[in-house]
Design an enzyme around this catalytic site. Structure first.
Site, mmCIF file in Angstrom:
data_model
loop_
_atom_site.group_PDB
_atom_site.id
_atom_site.type_symbol
_atom_site.label_atom_id
_atom_site.label_comp_id
_atom_site.label_asym_id
_atom_site.label_seq_id
_atom_site.Cartn_x
_atom_site.Cartn_y
_atom_site.Cartn_z
ATOM 1 N N GLY A 1 0.758 -1.227 0.027
ATOM 2 C CA GLY A 1 -0.076 -0.160 0.073
ATOM 3 C C GLY A 1 0.693 1.278 0.152
ATOM 4 O O GLY A 1 0.376 2.356 0.111
ATOM 5 N N GLU B 1 4.200 -6.700 1.408
ATOM 6 C CA GLU B 1 3.424 -7.027 -0.059
ATOM 7 C C GLU B 1 3.200 -5.802 -0.809
ATOM 8 O O GLU B 1 1.957 -5.242 -1.024
ATOM 9 C CB GLU B 1 2.105 -7.762 0.028
ATOM 10 C CG GLU B 1 1.996 -8.843 1.174
ATOM 11 C CD GLU B 1 0.648 -9.275 1.421
ATOM 12 O OE1 GLU B 1 -0.417 -8.447 1.107
ATOM 13 O OE2 GLU B 1 0.282 -10.357 1.886
ATOM 14 N N GLY C 1 3.304 -3.410 -4.212
ATOM 15 C CA GLY C 1 3.030 -3.706 -5.540
ATOM 16 C C GLY C 1 3.493 -2.416 -6.186
ATOM 17 O O GLY C 1 4.502 -1.972 -6.929
ATOM 18 N N ARG C 2 2.684 -1.130 -6.025
ATOM 19 C CA ARG C 2 3.028 0.165 -6.629
ATOM 20 C C ARG C 2 4.171 0.728 -6.300
ATOM 21 O O ARG C 2 5.021 1.380 -7.193
ATOM 22 C CB ARG C 2 1.748 0.880 -6.101
ATOM 23 C CG ARG C 2 1.754 2.413 -6.671
ATOM 24 C CD ARG C 2 0.539 3.228 -6.112
ATOM 25 N NE ARG C 2 -0.862 2.649 -5.767
ATOM 26 C CZ ARG C 2 -1.834 2.464 -6.656
ATOM 27 N NH1 ARG C 2 -1.674 3.303 -7.861
ATOM 28 N NH2 ARG C 2 -2.792 2.152 -6.319
ATOM 29 N N TYR D 1 -10.825 6.033 -11.210
ATOM 30 C CA TYR D 1 -10.407 6.445 -9.822
ATOM 31 C C TYR D 1 -10.177 8.000 -10.029
ATOM 32 O O TYR D 1 -9.673 8.798 -9.150
ATOM 33 C CB TYR D 1 -9.364 6.137 -9.129
ATOM 34 C CG TYR D 1 -8.990 4.751 -9.022
ATOM 35 C CD1 TYR D 1 -9.653 3.721 -8.433
ATOM 36 C CD2 TYR D 1 -7.765 4.209 -9.709
ATOM 37 C CE1 TYR D 1 -9.321 2.378 -8.479
ATOM 38 C CE2 TYR D 1 -7.162 2.897 -9.798
ATOM 39 C CZ TYR D 1 -8.090 1.903 -9.108
ATOM 40 O OH TYR D 1 -7.672 0.823 -9.108
ATOM 41 N N CYS E 1 -15.641 4.749 -27.255
ATOM 42 C CA CYS E 1 -16.827 5.373 -27.275
ATOM 43 C C CYS E 1 -17.337 5.624 -25.750
ATOM 44 O O CYS E 1 -18.340 4.632 -25.549
ATOM 45 C CB CYS E 1 -17.989 4.779 -28.099
ATOM 46 S SG CYS E 1 -17.146 4.627 -29.729
ATOM 47 N N GLU E 2 -16.984 6.379 -24.972
ATOM 48 C CA GLU E 2 -17.163 6.535 -23.700
ATOM 49 C C GLU E 2 -16.627 8.017 -23.349
ATOM 50 O O GLU E 2 -15.577 8.136 -23.537
ATOM 51 C CB GLU E 2 -16.598 5.507 -22.529
ATOM 52 C CG GLU E 2 -16.930 3.977 -22.860
ATOM 53 C CD GLU E 2 -18.140 3.652 -22.101
ATOM 54 O OE1 GLU E 2 -18.702 4.403 -21.266
ATOM 55 O OE2 GLU E 2 -18.645 2.596 -22.300
ATOM 56 N N TYR F 1 -0.740 -1.130 -12.245
ATOM 57 C CA TYR F 1 -2.180 -1.179 -12.407
ATOM 58 C C TYR F 1 -2.370 -0.366 -13.598
ATOM 59 O O TYR F 1 -3.435 0.468 -13.897
ATOM 60 C CB TYR F 1 -2.919 -0.413 -11.390
ATOM 61 C CG TYR F 1 -2.683 -0.968 -9.891
ATOM 62 C CD1 TYR F 1 -3.192 -2.450 -9.451
ATOM 63 C CD2 TYR F 1 -1.796 -0.580 -9.001
ATOM 64 C CE1 TYR F 1 -2.813 -3.146 -8.711
ATOM 65 C CE2 TYR F 1 -1.650 -1.204 -7.878
ATOM 66 C CZ TYR F 1 -1.919 -2.402 -7.621
ATOM 67 O OH TYR F 1 -1.578 -3.065 -6.319
HETATM 68 C C1 LIG Z 1 -3.011 -5.194 -4.018
HETATM 69 C C2 LIG Z 1 -2.588 -5.742 -2.754
HETATM 70 C C3 LIG Z 1 -1.204 -5.453 -2.408
HETATM 71 C C4 LIG Z 1 -0.443 -4.446 -3.166
HETATM 72 O O1 LIG Z 1 -0.928 -3.249 -2.964
HETATM 73 P P1 LIG Z 1 0.041 -1.852 -3.674
HETATM 74 O O2 LIG Z 1 -0.819 -0.673 -3.135
HETATM 75 O O3 LIG Z 1 -0.004 -2.066 -4.888
HETATM 76 O O4 LIG Z 1 1.394 -1.860 -2.626
HETATM 77 C C5 LIG Z 1 -0.880 -6.232 -1.250
HETATM 78 N N1 LIG Z 1 -1.563 -6.984 -0.683
HETATM 79 C C6 LIG Z 1 -2.743 -7.201 -0.960
HETATM 80 C C7 LIG Z 1 -3.396 -8.275 -0.234
HETATM 81 C C8 LIG Z 1 -3.497 -6.767 -2.010
HETATM 82 O O5 LIG Z 1 -4.566 -6.916 -2.450
#
Ligand SMILES: *Cc1c(COP(=O)(O)O)cnc(C)c1O
Length: 448
Positions: free
Chosen positions: A249, A291, A293-294, A334, A365-366, A394
């Site tokens: 997150g 965990e 991602g971003r 968003y 077309c939106e 994403y």
């Molecule tokens: C999407 C997700 C993440 C990654 O979130 P980021 O904001 O990209 O770091 C980590 N854990 C879970 C369970 C997720 O669903």
């Protein structure tokens, strides 16, 4: 005149003689070679973000950074992270297959998700996934049945919902009690007690994930404190954990946000953990997992697009580009902001008036098909190439075929200036491959 905001770009991206480059490779050259729309990633930017999360700031416990595959599941990206020793956070059997294809091991995966099917649970258990992050009592019972029928024992963690406001967009907030994710602390405690006596279940951890694009430390600190207090409560009950997973997150800069750096984040969470360790009776040392991602791939990727048509008008000036909401859904979904950067710098002559401001829209077309609004781009012309910054997470992972548009090609640029194609532009044939013409004949079946 507003100046372009290059502060969102990681170091490998820079202007050289007016041309926006990655590792010195002009991006407009990549557009000509591979066509547009095109996703471009810097491997160095990905490696550096991962490594700073994994190693920056001293940390009181062993830490393990997983990559949340859904942020960018391309095999080219995953294989890079496999080589860096990342773990993986997966949310489907499809993502598990991707990690395995990329050379990763199921043991290094944690399996999250609020609605895993019995089939997915079976595949995860059978392939030896490191931990299944369970989100409900029903899932726990289901998993126990599935594992038992396979003659296996499933390693589990319960996802707790710490009821914390992550102060982010409501669609990407997950840690409030009104969100669908995880179990309240009380329900989770009851689930652990039940899990202890269920066949086919082995308790290994606890996890939480409070949302995405979080730009302050405070929600993370609160969540960490709640999770650690919960670990104490479990220990008083005789339930011992091997790991604590604090989720992901961590936000990035899309415009002018000032998210904590990896080092700030880790030293703050490290201090929470340190305080907790001091006051703790139990002297075991659980592994601390994350965990992200971003924060690993978000800034490292750009979406490149070509201006097809300029439509200046009374109320609005539209620049219709060849990328659309199906290629990058975040603005439509968003109202997300992505910086727009011209690949070839244009300097208006002295005394030229204000640059026109444009809405960048796609051909879909939106009316919701826009990528950026009201951006001042000097001397914008048809045929120009533009970059949408911070599109590594994403972006391509949310791409679809809406309007029967093939999904974009993707390339990675390496520090030695080699460019690897990690996804071909989708072919129309493969897009139609899974469909069949119907043999039903309405004419002869009484249809009016
Ligand atoms: C999407 C997700 C993440 C990654 O979130 P980021 O904001 O990209 O770091 C980590 N854990 C879970 C369970 C997720 O669903």
């Amino acid at each position: 005149m507003p100046t372009e905001n290059l502060s969102v770009l990681p170091q490998p991206f820079a202007r050289d003689g007016g041309e926006l480059c990655c590792e010195g490779v002009p991006l407009s050259m990549l557009c000509r070679e591979h066509g547009t729309p095109l996703y471009v990633y810097s491997s160095r930017a990905i490696i550096e973000s991962f490594q700073s999360l994994q190693t920056s700031a001293p940390f009181p416990l062993q830490r393990r950074v997983c990559f949340a595959v859904k942020a960018n599941p391309n095999l080219g990206i995953l294989s890079l992270l496999v080589k860096l020793g990342a773990g993986f956070d997966i949310v489907s059997s499809g993502e598990l297959q991707r990690v395995i294809r990329a050379g990763g091991r199921p043991e290094d995966c944690v399996f999250s998700g609020v609605g895993k099917s019995a089939q997915e649970l079976g595949q995860a258990v059978q392939s030896g996934v490191g931990c299944i992050n369970v989100e409900s009592q029903s899932e726990l019972l289901q998993l126990s049945r599935v594992a038992t029928s396979l003659g296996r024992v499933a390693p589990i963690s319960m996802r707790i919902n710490p009821d914390i406001d992550a102060k982010t967009h409501p669609y990407i907030s997950t840690g409030l009690k009104e969100n669908k994710f995880g179990l309240s602390i009380d329900d989770a405690h009851a689930a652990y007690r039940q899990a202890r006596s269920l066949p086919g279940i082995r308790i290994v951890g606890v996890d939480c994930h409070i949302g995405s694009q979080i730009t302050q430390l405070e929600p993370f600190v609160q969540a960490t404190q709640r999770v650690l207090m919960f670990v104490d409560a479990l220990e008083r009950d005789g339930i011992e954990l091997e790991h604590i997973d604090l989720g992901g997150g961590l936000g990035i800069r899309y415009r002018d946000e000032t998210p904590p750096s990896a080092a700030e984040f880790m030293s703050t969470i490290g201090a929470c953990v340190e305080g907790w360790l001091k006051g703790r009776v139990n002297k075991s040392r659980p592994l601390l997992m994350f965990e992200f991602g971003r924060a690993i791939v978000g800034a490292a990727g750009l979406l490149l697009t070509r201006v097809e048509v300029l439509k200046p008008g009374e109320a609005k000036n539209f620049a219709v580009v060849d990328a659309a909401m199906n290629d990058l859904m975040r603005p439509s979904l968003y109202e997300a902001w992505h910086e727009v950067i011209s690949l070839t710098e244009k300097r208006p002559p002295p005394g030229a008036g204000e640059a026109l401001c444009w809405d960048l829209v796609g051909p879909v077309c939106e009316s919701g098909d826009w990528l950026a609004r009201n951006r001042c781009l000097p001397l914008l012309a048809e045929g120009d190439f533009l970059a949408l910054a911070s599109a590594g997470a994403y972006g391509s992972s949310m791409a679809s075929n809406y309007n029967s548009r093939p999904r974009p090609a993707e390339v990675v640029v390496h520090p030695d200036q080699t460019v690897e194609l990690i996804r071909h532009r989708e072919q129309l044939d493969s897009m139609l491959n899974d469909e069949r013409v119907s043999s039903f004949s309405p004419v002869y079946s009484g249809a009016k």
